[in-house]
Design an enzyme around this catalytic site. Structure first.
Site, PDB file in Angstrom:
ATOM      1  N   PHE A   1       0.822  -1.206   0.000  1.00 19.06           N
ATOM      2  CA  PHE A   1       0.000   0.000   0.000  1.00 19.06           C
ATOM      3  C   PHE A   1       0.863   1.266   0.000  1.00 19.06           C
ATOM      4  CE2 PHE A   1      -2.959   3.128   1.813  1.00 19.06           C
ATOM      5  CZ  PHE A   1      -4.052   2.919   0.979  1.00 19.06           C
TER       6      PHE A   1
ATOM      7  N   GLN B   1      -9.058 -13.541   4.390  1.00 18.14           N
ATOM      8  CA  GLN B   1     -10.447 -13.813   4.744  1.00 18.14           C
ATOM      9  C   GLN B   1     -11.331 -12.567   4.697  1.00 18.14           C
ATOM     10  OE1 GLN B   1     -11.505 -16.943   5.234  1.00 18.14           O
ATOM     11  NE2 GLN B   1      -9.412 -17.603   4.784  1.00 18.14           N
ATOM     12  N   THR B   2     -10.735 -11.392   4.487  1.00 19.17           N
ATOM     13  CA  THR B   2     -11.516 -10.147   4.495  1.00 19.17           C
ATOM     14  C   THR B   2     -11.407  -9.447   3.145  1.00 19.17           C
ATOM     15  OG1 THR B   2      -9.680  -8.754   5.231  1.00 19.17           O
ATOM     16  CG2 THR B   2     -10.948  -9.882   6.949  1.00 19.17           C
TER      17      THR B   2
ATOM     18  N   HIS C   1      -9.948  -6.740   2.649  1.00 19.85           N
ATOM     19  CA  HIS C   1      -8.729  -5.924   2.669  1.00 19.85           C
ATOM     20  C   HIS C   1      -7.940  -6.067   1.363  1.00 19.85           C
ATOM     21  CE1 HIS C   1      -5.377  -3.825   4.580  1.00 19.85           C
ATOM     22  NE2 HIS C   1      -4.578  -4.776   4.133  1.00 19.85           N
TER      23      HIS C   1
ATOM     24  N   ARG D   1       4.697 -17.725  -8.977  1.00 19.79           N
ATOM     25  CA  ARG D   1       5.038 -16.589  -9.836  1.00 19.79           C
ATOM     26  C   ARG D   1       6.398 -15.986  -9.491  1.00 19.79           C
ATOM     27  NH1 ARG D   1      -0.068 -17.515  -9.727  1.00 19.79           N
ATOM     28  NH2 ARG D   1      -1.495 -16.933 -11.371  1.00 19.79           N
TER      29      ARG D   1
END
Length: 180
Positions: free
Chosen positions: A62, A90-91, A93, A132
């Site tokens: 970020f 799990q969110t 975000h 990757r």
């Protein structure tokens, strides 16, 4: 018709910045190693004493666009490589971070005119990220090559613009030899 194309050979005078996220360092470290290897194999001096590559470490992906923007605005760099990994959890975000990082990096390239390579993996699982940035295929190599190609391409375009400003009588179909 003038054709512009970057190359992977004219690297001796190029200056790069690499912005690296510490979060998910298992993956990002592998991307960085491959990116450095790519730059080195194409003639860029890489390492602690390098005059061609500077590094900026940030906490997570970020934060990459803000630091990359500051580096681009410094006027010191021909290209910037942004390396990170955003892995779905799990969110929601993940969705917010991945989207904002991509938008931020794209916007700063448009705003500053400095090529910025988007080397932030966005994957659903850690396994996908490792694949990757793995031994068989490591996108870090491509990110290094993309930075070189875009740096040489934009340099050629800037050179033509500067030459045309001084010599406006140059024909629209300028021979490639004048663009070197």
């Amino acid at each position: 018709m003038t054709v512009f194309e970057g190359n992977l050979q004219d690297t001796r005078d190029l200056k790069f910045a690499i912005v690296i996220a510490r979060f998910n360092d298992l993956v990002v470290g592998k991307l960085l190693s491959a990116c450095e290897d790519s730059l080195r194999r194409h003639g860029v001096a890489v390492g602690p004493d390098s005059h061609q590559v500077d590094y900026a470490w940030v906490p997570g992906s970020f934060e990459i666009p803000m630091v990359a923007r500051q580096l681009a605005l410094s006027g010191r760099y021909d290209a910037i490589v942004c390396l990170g990994a955003v892995i779905r959890g799990q969110t929601s975000h993940y969705d917010h971070v991945a989207s904002e990082v991509a938008k931020g990096i794209q916007a700063l390239a448009f705003q500053t005119g400095v090529p910025v390579t988007f080397g932030v993996l966005t994957t659903d699982t850690m396994q996908q990220a490792i694949e990757r940035a793995g031994i068989k295929s490591n996108l870090g190599w491509e990110y290094g090559e993309n930075a070189i190609e875009m740096a040489t391409l934009t340099r050629k375009i800037r050179h033509l613009v500067a030459v045309r400003a001084v010599q406006p009588e140059l024909p629209e179909q300028t021979p490639p030899s004048l663009l070197q």
